[in-house]
Enzyme design. Structure first.
Site, PDB file in Angstrom:
ATOM      1  N   ASP A  14       0.870  -1.180   0.000  1.00 30.68           N
ATOM      2  CA  ASP A  14       0.000   0.000   0.000  1.00 30.68           C
ATOM      3  C   ASP A  14       0.902   1.224   0.000  1.00 30.68           C
ATOM      4  OD1 ASP A  14      -2.176   1.843   0.381  1.00 30.68           O
ATOM      5  OD2 ASP A  14      -3.363   0.190   1.147  1.00 30.68           O
TER       6      ASP A  14
ATOM      7  N   SER B 278       4.555  -0.590  -3.868  1.00 32.36           N
ATOM      8  CA  SER B 278       3.647   0.244  -3.078  1.00 32.36           C
ATOM      9  C   SER B 278       2.602   0.977  -3.920  1.00 32.36           C
ATOM     10  CB  SER B 278       4.460   1.264  -2.286  1.00 32.36           C
ATOM     11  OG  SER B 278       4.812   2.362  -3.107  1.00 32.36           O
ATOM     12  N   HIS B 279       1.874   1.868  -3.251  1.00 35.26           N
ATOM     13  CA  HIS B 279       0.954   2.784  -3.928  1.00 35.26           C
ATOM     14  C   HIS B 279       1.539   4.200  -3.977  1.00 35.26           C
ATOM     15  CE1 HIS B 279      -2.772   0.049  -2.918  1.00 35.26           C
ATOM     16  NE2 HIS B 279      -1.852  -0.548  -3.645  1.00 35.26           N
ATOM     17  N   GLY B 280       2.849   4.322  -3.808  1.00 38.02           N
ATOM     18  CA  GLY B 280       3.487   5.617  -3.997  1.00 38.02           C
ATOM     19  C   GLY B 280       3.620   6.447  -2.737  1.00 38.02           C
TER      20      GLY B 280
ATOM     21  N   SER C 255       1.792   1.158  -7.981  1.00 33.51           N
ATOM     22  CA  SER C 255       0.640   1.691  -8.718  1.00 33.51           C
ATOM     23  C   SER C 255       0.848   3.174  -9.029  1.00 33.51           C
ATOM     24  CB  SER C 255      -0.646   1.478  -7.922  1.00 33.51           C
ATOM     25  OG  SER C 255      -0.629   2.241  -6.742  1.00 33.51           O
TER      26      SER C 255
END
Ligand SMILES: *[C@@H]1O[C@H](CO)[C@@H](O)[C@H](O)[C@H]1NC(C)=O
Ligand SMILES: *[C@@H]1O[C@H](CO)[C@@H](O)[C@H](O)[C@H]1NC(C)=O
Ligand SMILES: *[C@@H]1O[C@H](CO)[C@@H](O)[C@H](O)[C@H]1NC(C)=O
Ligand SMILES: *[C@@H]1O[C@H](CO)[C@@H](O)[C@H](O)[C@H]1NC(C)=O
Ligand SMILES: *[C@@H]1O[C@H](CO)[C@@H](O)[C@H](O)[C@H]1NC(C)=O
Ligand SMILES: *[C@@H]1O[C@H](CO)[C@@H](O)[C@H](O)[C@H]1NC(C)=O
Ligand SMILES: *[C@@H]1O[C@H](CO)[C@@H](O)[C@H](O)[C@H]1NC(C)=O
Ligand SMILES: *[C@@H]1O[C@H](CO)[C@@H](O)[C@H](O)[C@H]1NC(C)=O
Ligand SMILES: *[C@@H]1O[C@H](CO)[C@@H](O)[C@H](O)[C@H]1NC(C)=O
Length: 451
Positions: free
Chosen positions: A260, A282-284, A314
């Site tokens: 995440d 991750s999601h940044g 992502s």
């Protein structure tokens, strides 16, 4: 334009002066093992321009001997924390400590944690569901909460805090719509004034790893965060670092492997510096989500994100705000209509590899229906955001789209600048960004209007 560019590079000019007095090593031995020196930790290469308080040298040591055999070390850790409060070091020199009960350490003053072994939480889900700490914000919960003044934790590259997350990951797959199945975060720093956390590995948290709430003047340095599932079920919601209601926080020189946000800046995060991180899976580096709570104000201001390597993610840079109306996205995931703003946020130098979207802004978080989002523009304003120095290659997911900037109205989303952005398509097509309600003249890349 030019003066704004200069403004955003100002922190780079501030010299990297150690702001914190180093404490000399005690080097005390116990059962044949020696206490570590508290490392000298300071913001580098940039700093926030704000002072971090001194942390005087500790004058006493409490050695904690692991009970072994899976017995709960929690109660003796609490006792040692009381005994060594006001100027002591808690020394965890054994290889393995078992933690089978929640620990409330929010009373600390001038305390160090010298962690050289592994602190492992039990995975008795039924027990933890009934005994974890609860917080209002997003119904989050935790195993441990730590707070107070001048608190340092150092792992000297050896210390590990292990959340035994596998059973939680597998169970969440079955229970994800169950709003009372709440998975604990590994550690909550709640109300810390002055602290350094360094040289530790956080492993397999059942949920977010490091929640920094109601805190100020903290530096996280040389950390390693790993959350990975060994089954087919993913390790979900394993954010690396989250900040909330916190000021003057530095997160630097660290590795995050998770599923995440690598870092997420939530409501009332100010003067935050994030630098030299390597994030994978991750999601940044995210701002938000913000504006989730109706008519509550979220402010994120004066943020500098520098020198990030982002792989298999992502997003690279991400800002997410809920729309102006309240709604339910998925059961238990409700929000929208909160107020506040994002102001003066810079993302400077990001190297991407296999990332779906290099830059993502949305003011329609939790609302997939663009028409509905448009009808109720976000009451959370986004302004003075700067992206520059983005390199590398996106993933194939949206190829050749490499970014998405969706505002709900130009009046609540403005002065967003991007230059020196060179993110390539993995198939060598001409890359583009989807833009909606944006002033595209400030964006140094190809925008495609979203219809
Ligand atoms: C939902 O989770 C709670 C807490 O773990 C549990 O007691 C309850 O049985 C679960 N409900 C269902 C329908 O599985
Ligand atoms: C932060 O402070 C608020 C207000 O005192 C409190 O409700 C909350 O539980 C605290 N901690 C976190 C992690 O939000
Ligand atoms: C950028 O971060 C990497 C680690 O990911 C580090 O090796 C490098 O020295 C950093 N560069 C600067 C200019 O700080
Ligand atoms: C990096 O992330 C990818 C995708 O999530 C994962 O397959 C890989 O194992 C991760 N690498 C490390 C070193 O954890
Ligand atoms: C953020 O700060 C503002 C201004 O002080 C306050 O009104 C608001 O309630 C705070 N929000 C949160 C989430 O703490
Ligand atoms: C913007 O934030 C940076 C830190 O990221 C700070 O140095 C600068 O002074 C802020 N600019 C303004 C106008 O406050
Ligand atoms: C990213 O994913 C690729 C493909 O799964 C993998 O080869 C690479 O090692 C990953 N990067 C890291 C840092 O683990
Ligand atoms: C907590 O969870 C309940 C049940 O899903 C939900 O109704 C409530 O809105 C959540 N509270 C917050 C503050 O997110
Ligand atoms: C999207 O929202 C609009 C406006 O509220 C509504 O008329 C439309 O039916 C919605 N579309 C879907 C697919 O729900």
């Amino acid at each position: 334009m030019v003066s704004l560019k200069f403004l955003s590079i100002l922190p780079a000019i501030l010299a990297s002066v150690p702001l914190i007095a180093s404490a000399p090593a005690e080097g005390r031995t116990h059962n044949g093992k020696t206490t570590a020196a508290r490392p000298t930790v300071y913001p580098h290469p940039l700093n926030t321009g704000k002072k971090f308080p001194d942390s005087p040298r500790r004058t006493k040591t409490c050695f904690i001997d692991a009970l072994g055999g899976g017995q709960d070390d929690g109660p003796q850790i609490l006792a040692a924390a009381k005994k060594c409060n006001n100027g002591g070091t808690l020394a965890f020199l054994d290889d393995l400590y078992t933690i089978g009960s929640p620990l409330d350490l929010t009373f600390l003053k001038h305390v160090d944690f010298d962690i050289q072994g592994t602190l492992k939480f039990t995975d008795d889900i039924d027990f933890w569901i009934r005994n974890q700490f609860h917080y209002y914000y997003q119904n989050i919960t935790s195993f441990w909460q730590i707070g107070g003044e001048d608190v340092n934790m150092f792992g000297s590259g050896k210390g590990v805090i292990d959340g035994s997350g596998q059973k939680w990951y597998d169970m969440y797959d079955v229970q994800k719509l169950n709003t009372t199945f709440l998975r604990p975060m590994l550690i909550v720093f709640d109300g810390i004034k002055g602290g350094q956390v360094s040289g530790l590995k956080f492993r397999n948290s059942p949920n977010w790893n490091t929640f920094i709430g109601n805190s100020s003047d903290m530096i996280f340095d040389n950390m390693r965060i790993e959350a990975a599932s060994t089954s087919k079920i993913q390790a979900k919601n394993t954010d690396g670092f989250d900040t909330y209601r916190s000021d003057n926080i530095v997160i630097q020189n660290s590795d995050v492997n998770n599923g995440d946000d690598c870092v997420s800046l939530r409501g009332n995060s100010t003067n935050i510096l994030i630098q030299s991180l390597h994030c994978n899976g991750s999601h940044g580096i995210s701002v938000g989500s913000l504006g989730q709570y109706y008519q509550n104000q979220d402010i994120v201001e004066n943020v500098y994100v520098f020198n990030i390597t982002m792989e298999n993610a992502s997003d690279g840079a991400r800002i997410k705000a809920w729309p102006g109306i309240f709604g339910e996205a998925i059961p238990g995931w409700v929000g929208g209509g909160g107020t506040g703003y994002v102001n003066n946020v810079t993302y400077d130098t990001m190297l991407l590899n296999n990332v779906d979207l290099a830059i993502e802004i949305t003011q329609c978080y939790g609302q997939k229906n663009l028409t509905a989002c448009n009808e109720a523009p976000s009451s959370l304003e986004i302004k003075n955001v700067f992206f520059h120095g983005f390199y590398g290659v996106a993933s194939k997911k949206y190829d050749p789209q490499v970014g998405s900037l969706i505002c709900s109205s130009p009046s609540v989303c403005h002065d967003i600048h991007a230059w020196n952005i060179n993110v390539l398509s993995p198939t060598a097509k001409a890359p583009y960004y989807s833009c909606y309600n944006m002033d595209t003249s400030l964006l140094g890349f190809t925008c495609k209007a979203l219809t």
